[in-house]
Design a protein around this motif. Structure first.
Motif, PDB file in Angstrom:
ATOM      1  N   LYS A 161      47.220 147.564  19.505  1.00  0.00           N
ATOM      2  CA  LYS A 161      46.156 147.359  18.523  1.00  0.00           C
ATOM      3  C   LYS A 161      45.975 145.851  18.372  1.00  0.00           C
ATOM      4  O   LYS A 161      46.897 145.161  17.940  1.00  0.00           O
ATOM      5  CB  LYS A 161      46.530 148.017  17.201  1.00  0.00           C
ATOM      6  CG  LYS A 161      46.709 149.527  17.334  1.00  0.00           C
ATOM      7  CD  LYS A 161      47.133 150.147  16.024  1.00  0.00           C
ATOM      8  CE  LYS A 161      47.343 151.641  16.171  1.00  0.00           C
ATOM      9  NZ  LYS A 161      47.680 152.260  14.873  1.00  0.00           N
TER      10      LYS A 161
ATOM     11  N   GLN B  44      43.543 142.495  17.218  1.00  0.00           N
ATOM     12  CA  GLN B  44      42.440 141.875  16.487  1.00  0.00           C
ATOM     13  C   GLN B  44      42.105 140.578  17.210  1.00  0.00           C
ATOM     14  O   GLN B  44      42.953 139.691  17.338  1.00  0.00           O
ATOM     15  CB  GLN B  44      42.829 141.587  15.036  1.00  0.00           C
ATOM     16  CG  GLN B  44      41.731 140.947  14.223  1.00  0.00           C
ATOM     17  CD  GLN B  44      40.511 141.846  14.054  1.00  0.00           C
ATOM     18  OE1 GLN B  44      40.638 143.003  13.685  1.00  0.00           O
ATOM     19  NE2 GLN B  44      39.339 141.325  14.338  1.00  0.00           N
TER      20      GLN B  44
ATOM     21  N   ASN C 266      33.602 147.283  13.905  1.00  0.00           N
ATOM     22  CA  ASN C 266      34.261 145.977  14.017  1.00  0.00           C
ATOM     23  C   ASN C 266      34.697 145.792  15.471  1.00  0.00           C
ATOM     24  O   ASN C 266      35.861 146.038  15.808  1.00  0.00           O
ATOM     25  CB  ASN C 266      35.459 145.917  13.066  1.00  0.00           C
ATOM     26  CG  ASN C 266      36.185 144.588  13.127  1.00  0.00           C
ATOM     27  OD1 ASN C 266      35.762 143.651  13.801  1.00  0.00           O
ATOM     28  ND2 ASN C 266      37.297 144.494  12.422  1.00  0.00           N
TER      29      ASN C 266
ATOM     30  N   SER D 286      35.633 143.511  17.285  1.00  0.00           N
ATOM     31  CA  SER D 286      36.761 142.636  17.605  1.00  0.00           C
ATOM     32  C   SER D 286      38.107 143.317  17.341  1.00  0.00           C
ATOM     33  O   SER D 286      39.163 142.742  17.602  1.00  0.00           O
ATOM     34  CB  SER D 286      36.665 141.314  16.843  1.00  0.00           C
ATOM     35  OG  SER D 286      36.707 141.537  15.455  1.00  0.00           O
ATOM     36  N   GLN D 287      38.071 144.552  16.840  1.00  0.00           N
ATOM     37  CA  GLN D 287      39.275 145.370  16.667  1.00  0.00           C
ATOM     38  C   GLN D 287      39.374 146.296  17.881  1.00  0.00           C
ATOM     39  O   GLN D 287      38.609 147.228  18.020  1.00  0.00           O
ATOM     40  CB  GLN D 287      39.222 146.189  15.377  1.00  0.00           C
ATOM     41  CG  GLN D 287      40.467 147.012  15.120  1.00  0.00           C
ATOM     42  CD  GLN D 287      41.703 146.166  14.916  1.00  0.00           C
ATOM     43  OE1 GLN D 287      41.707 145.242  14.115  1.00  0.00           O
ATOM     44  NE2 GLN D 287      42.750 146.460  15.650  1.00  0.00           N
TER      45      GLN D 287
ATOM     46  N   LYS E   8      44.206 137.324  17.276  1.00  0.00           N
ATOM     47  CA  LYS E   8      44.634 136.995  15.918  1.00  0.00           C
ATOM     48  C   LYS E   8      45.830 137.827  15.490  1.00  0.00           C
ATOM     49  O   LYS E   8      46.662 137.374  14.711  1.00  0.00           O
ATOM     50  CB  LYS E   8      43.467 137.188  14.954  1.00  0.00           C
ATOM     51  CG  LYS E   8      42.317 136.205  15.218  1.00  0.00           C
ATOM     52  CD  LYS E   8      41.049 136.571  14.481  1.00  0.00           C
ATOM     53  CE  LYS E   8      41.183 136.402  12.990  1.00  0.00           C
ATOM     54  NZ  LYS E   8      39.899 136.650  12.288  1.00  0.00           N
TER      55      LYS E   8
END
Length: 108
Positions: free
Chosen positions: A13, A15, A53, A55-56, A90
């Protein structure tokens, strides 16, 4: 089913910095296709982005076994990917999973 039991299944997972999403996706796709092409122990990669989202990102990775995974993370293409994306990611959460079943349509 005995073969599937020894497989290593993992969810990653991730980000990603939204400003670097296109660059990240390009690096990810190159790493995934190279790994599947060159490494017999890399069985499956699916990368999906959250619609709300993008970018996830979640990646489903399936390896023949833990040894195949350990070989994978030592390959030049994986190390290049990690170096390329280190400032784009991130956060990263790795979740090891147990495969309880699979249903796949045969090719062709």
């Amino acid at each position: 089913m005995a073969q599937q039991i020894k497989q290593m299944v993992r969810l990653a997972k991730i980000q990603v910095d939204p400003a670097q999403l296109d660059s990240y996706n390009a690096a990810l796709k190159l790493q995934m296709t190279t790994a599947v092409k060159l490494e017999p122990g890399v069985l499956t990669y699916y990368a999906v982005a959250d619609k709300a989202n993008p970018s996830q990102i979640t990646i489903l990775e399936i390896y023949a076994d833990t040894a195949a995974y350990k070989l994978h993370i030592e390959t030049p293409h994986f190390k290049k990917y990690k170096e390329t994306v280190q400032h784009m990611v991130k956060s990263l959460e790795l979740v090891d999973m147990d495969l309880i079943g699979a249903a796949v349509k045969p090719a062709g």
